[in-house]
Design a protein around this motif. Structure first.
Motif, PDB file in Angstrom:
ATOM      1  N   VAL A 223       0.842  -1.205   0.000  1.00 23.28           N
ATOM      2  CA  VAL A 223       0.000   0.000   0.000  1.00 23.28           C
ATOM      3  C   VAL A 223       0.876   1.254   0.000  1.00 23.28           C
ATOM      4  N   GLY A 224       2.038   1.178   0.628  1.00 21.93           N
ATOM      5  CA  GLY A 224       2.975   2.300   0.569  1.00 21.93           C
ATOM      6  C   GLY A 224       3.472   2.530  -0.848  1.00 21.93           C
ATOM      7  N   ALA A 225       3.752   1.435  -1.565  1.00 21.31           N
ATOM      8  CA  ALA A 225       4.203   1.540  -2.957  1.00 21.31           C
ATOM      9  C   ALA A 225       3.097   2.117  -3.839  1.00 21.31           C
ATOM     10  N   LYS A 226       1.851   1.694  -3.590  1.00 21.40           N
ATOM     11  CA  LYS A 226       0.712   2.208  -4.363  1.00 21.40           C
ATOM     12  C   LYS A 226       0.540   3.711  -4.139  1.00 21.40           C
ATOM     13  N   LEU A 227       0.654   4.142  -2.892  1.00 19.27           N
ATOM     14  CA  LEU A 227       0.529   5.573  -2.583  1.00 19.27           C
ATOM     15  C   LEU A 227       1.610   6.371  -3.300  1.00 19.27           C
ATOM     16  N   ALA A 228       2.834   5.869  -3.265  1.00 18.14           N
ATOM     17  CA  ALA A 228       3.953   6.559  -3.929  1.00 18.14           C
ATOM     18  C   ALA A 228       3.721   6.655  -5.435  1.00 18.14           C
ATOM     19  N   TYR A 236      -3.352  13.174  -7.535  1.00 15.93           N
ATOM     20  CA  TYR A 236      -3.433  13.632  -6.157  1.00 15.93           C
ATOM     21  C   TYR A 236      -4.770  13.325  -5.472  1.00 15.93           C
ATOM     22  N   PRO A 237      -5.913  13.582  -6.109  1.00 24.18           N
ATOM     23  CA  PRO A 237      -7.186  13.239  -5.442  1.00 24.18           C
ATOM     24  C   PRO A 237      -7.293  11.732  -5.140  1.00 24.18           C
ATOM     25  N   GLU A 238      -6.842  10.906  -6.090  1.00 27.56           N
ATOM     26  CA  GLU A 238      -6.868   9.454  -5.874  1.00 27.56           C
ATOM     27  C   GLU A 238      -5.951   9.055  -4.718  1.00 27.56           C
ATOM     28  N   ALA A 239      -4.817   9.749  -4.616  1.00 31.91           N
ATOM     29  CA  ALA A 239      -3.864   9.456  -3.541  1.00 31.91           C
ATOM     30  C   ALA A 239      -4.488   9.756  -2.180  1.00 31.91           C
ATOM     31  N   ILE A 240      -5.219  10.878  -2.092  1.00 34.00           N
ATOM     32  CA  ILE A 240      -5.858  11.239  -0.821  1.00 34.00           C
ATOM     33  C   ILE A 240      -6.939  10.224  -0.452  1.00 34.00           C
ATOM     34  N   THR A 241      -7.738   9.834  -1.431  1.00 37.72           N
ATOM     35  CA  THR A 241      -8.785   8.829  -1.182  1.00 37.72           C
ATOM     36  C   THR A 241      -8.168   7.506  -0.725  1.00 37.72           C
ATOM     37  N   PHE A 242      -7.093   7.111  -1.418  1.00 38.83           N
ATOM     38  CA  PHE A 242      -6.417   5.854  -1.085  1.00 38.83           C
ATOM     39  C   PHE A 242      -5.820   5.926   0.317  1.00 38.83           C
ATOM     40  N   TYR A 243      -5.208   7.063   0.645  1.00 42.66           N
ATOM     41  CA  TYR A 243      -4.606   7.230   1.977  1.00 42.66           C
ATOM     42  C   TYR A 243      -5.669   7.120   3.072  1.00 42.66           C
ATOM     43  N   GLU A 244      -6.794   7.775   2.875  1.00 44.81           N
ATOM     44  CA  GLU A 244      -7.858   7.732   3.887  1.00 44.81           C
ATOM     45  C   GLU A 244      -8.366   6.305   4.092  1.00 44.81           C
ATOM     46  N   HIS A 245      -8.401   5.549   3.013  1.00 37.28           N
ATOM     47  CA  HIS A 245      -8.884   4.172   3.096  1.00 37.28           C
ATOM     48  C   HIS A 245      -7.878   3.248   3.772  1.00 37.28           C
ATOM     49  N   GLU A 246      -6.580   3.529   3.571  1.00 40.46           N
ATOM     50  CA  GLU A 246      -5.526   2.610   4.041  1.00 40.46           C
ATOM     51  C   GLU A 246      -4.640   3.215   5.133  1.00 40.46           C
ATOM     52  N   LYS A 247      -5.036   4.328   5.735  1.00 45.70           N
ATOM     53  CA  LYS A 247      -4.122   5.046   6.624  1.00 45.70           C
ATOM     54  C   LYS A 247      -3.707   4.239   7.858  1.00 45.70           C
ATOM     55  N   TRP A 249      -3.068   1.058   7.905  1.00 53.72           N
ATOM     56  CA  TRP A 249      -1.976   0.201   7.447  1.00 53.72           C
ATOM     57  C   TRP A 249      -0.740   1.036   7.117  1.00 53.72           C
ATOM     58  N   LEU A 250      -0.946   2.163   6.459  1.00 50.94           N
ATOM     59  CA  LEU A 250       0.179   3.021   6.070  1.00 50.94           C
ATOM     60  C   LEU A 250       0.935   3.547   7.285  1.00 50.94           C
ATOM     61  N   SER A 251       0.223   3.737   8.405  1.00 52.27           N
ATOM     62  CA  SER A 251       0.882   4.231   9.623  1.00 52.27           C
ATOM     63  C   SER A 251       1.853   3.192  10.197  1.00 52.27           C
ATOM     64  N   LEU A 252       1.674   1.914   9.810  1.00 50.45           N
ATOM     65  CA  LEU A 252       2.573   0.853  10.277  1.00 50.45           C
ATOM     66  C   LEU A 252       3.840   0.754   9.437  1.00 50.45           C
ATOM     67  N   GLY A 253       3.827   1.444   8.297  1.00 52.40           N
ATOM     68  CA  GLY A 253       4.929   1.309   7.349  1.00 52.40           C
ATOM     69  C   GLY A 253       6.001   2.369   7.497  1.00 52.40           C
ATOM     70  N   ASP A 254       6.657   2.622   6.388  1.00 59.09           N
ATOM     71  CA  ASP A 254       7.763   3.578   6.349  1.00 59.09           C
ATOM     72  C   ASP A 254       7.249   4.992   6.635  1.00 59.09           C
ATOM     73  N   PRO A 255       7.937   5.758   7.500  1.00 61.35           N
ATOM     74  CA  PRO A 255       7.536   7.150   7.738  1.00 61.35           C
ATOM     75  C   PRO A 255       7.488   7.974   6.449  1.00 61.35           C
ATOM     76  N   HIS A 256       8.186   7.470   5.424  1.00 61.04           N
ATOM     77  CA  HIS A 256       8.194   8.151   4.120  1.00 61.04           C
ATOM     78  C   HIS A 256       6.770   8.350   3.588  1.00 61.04           C
ATOM     79  N   ASN A 257       5.826   7.531   4.037  1.00 58.10           N
ATOM     80  CA  ASN A 257       4.432   7.694   3.585  1.00 58.10           C
ATOM     81  C   ASN A 257       3.888   9.074   3.938  1.00 58.10           C
ATOM     82  N   GLN A 280       4.765  15.632  10.659  1.00 58.28           N
ATOM     83  CA  GLN A 280       4.486  14.280  11.131  1.00 58.28           C
ATOM     84  C   GLN A 280       5.580  13.314  10.667  1.00 58.28           C
ATOM     85  N   TYR A 281       6.052  13.538   9.458  1.00 56.27           N
ATOM     86  CA  TYR A 281       7.141  12.716   8.905  1.00 56.27           C
ATOM     87  C   TYR A 281       8.407  12.849   9.756  1.00 56.27           C
ATOM     88  N   VAL A 282       8.766  14.081  10.083  1.00 56.77           N
ATOM     89  CA  VAL A 282       9.976  14.336  10.880  1.00 56.77           C
ATOM     90  C   VAL A 282       9.821  13.754  12.285  1.00 56.77           C
TER      91      VAL A 282
END
Length: 290
Positions: A223-228, A236-247, A249-257, A280-282
């Protein structure tokens, strides 16, 4: 029938009653075999070593004993003794089809004990070349594919080899899971995040324990790769929708998300929100580095 304890008692009785006789020797060796099947590796190694010490000439009549002894040491993480016995097995019993599994183990020991990828590759190739189409050869092919993933320029050949093993319904569940994880690795490497997500989800549904945790880790990466990818393609709109749906899971991954999301909002001209994600990244980087 799986009545290992009963079998052990019978073998031990016969080994003692007919000590020195052929049937006594056979039963002495079989005690260790039974313990190997039970995965009682400490006792299996001790019993097999004792049988070999008492009847050394009989070992050559029972090739699987050398293999089982090596396997017991492997699972005990005594890689020196395991390597010695696997090497002895392939030298003395070159026509035994479980030789493929012995070469597989020698490759794994090279990776685990010495971090020696080249020797590991050599052993995996020996398993494939000397025992083609065997169970051990298929496992060796998966191990080899995993080793080659960082150096392959074209992933199609390895994927072509992995996919039939993954789709082979005759494979045991552990082997199927190994094939599936290697397959996911290649999907991530070739930037097919959607397929990696699909395979990871399937793995999570169908597994439990350590296997589930492994597939969960792959899902988080996928999911991190998909977001990237959505960000790179300026969706960008699709990325925001995807992030909201998977956040979650994404919070468990690389801070780079979080940095990716900062770039997404910057691309939309929403700099205040972008700065929040950058902060939040920092913060997440600092937390994980402490």
């Amino acid at each position: 029938l799986g009545q290992y304890r009963r079998a052990e008692r019978v073998y031990r009785y016969v080994a003692e009653k007919f000590h020195g006789k052929v049937i006594g020797k056979e039963c002495a060796y079989r005690i260790g075999d039974v313990l190997s099947y039970e995965k009682k590796y400490d006792r299996a190694a001790a019993e097999l070593e004792a049988a070999i010490a008492e009847y050394p000439e009989y070992r050559l009549k029972r090739p699987e004993v050398t293999f089982n002894l090596a396997e017991a040491y492997f699972w005990k993480k005594n890689y020196v003794r395991a390597r010695l016995n696997f090497s002895l097995f392939v030298k003395e019993f070159p026509s035994q089809t479980i030789g493929a599994l012995a070469y597989l183990r020698l490759g794994e020991i090279s990776e685990i004990e010495k971090k020696d990828a080249e020797t590991a590759k050599h052993n995996y190739l020996e398993a494939q070349n000397l025992f083609p189409f065997s169970f051990g050869a298929k496992l060796a092919e998966l191990r080899m594919a995993r080793l080659l993933i960082t150096s392959e320029a074209d992933f199609s050949y390895q994927i072509q080899n992995i996919e039939p093993i993954y789709n082979d319904v005759s494979m045991s569940k552990p082997v199927h899971e190994i094939a599936q994880t290697v397959f996911i690795e290649y999907m991530l490497a070739k930037k097919d995040a959607d397929r990696a997500i699909e395979l990871s989800q399937k793995g999570m549904v169908e597994s439990d324990g350590e296997a589930y945790e492994a597939f969960k880790g792959f899902y988080v990466r996928a999911v991190g790769a998909k977001l990237a990818q959505l960000n790179e393609n300026k969706k960008y709109p699709e990325a925001i929708t995807f992030y909201e749906h998977e956040k979650n899971w994404l919070s468990l991954g690389d801070p780079h998300n979080y940095k990716v999301m900062a770039e997404v909002y910057r691309g939309l001209g929403l700099f205040e929100t972008s700065n929040k994600y950058m902060s939040q990244y920092v913060a997440e980087l600092k937390k994980r580095n402490n």
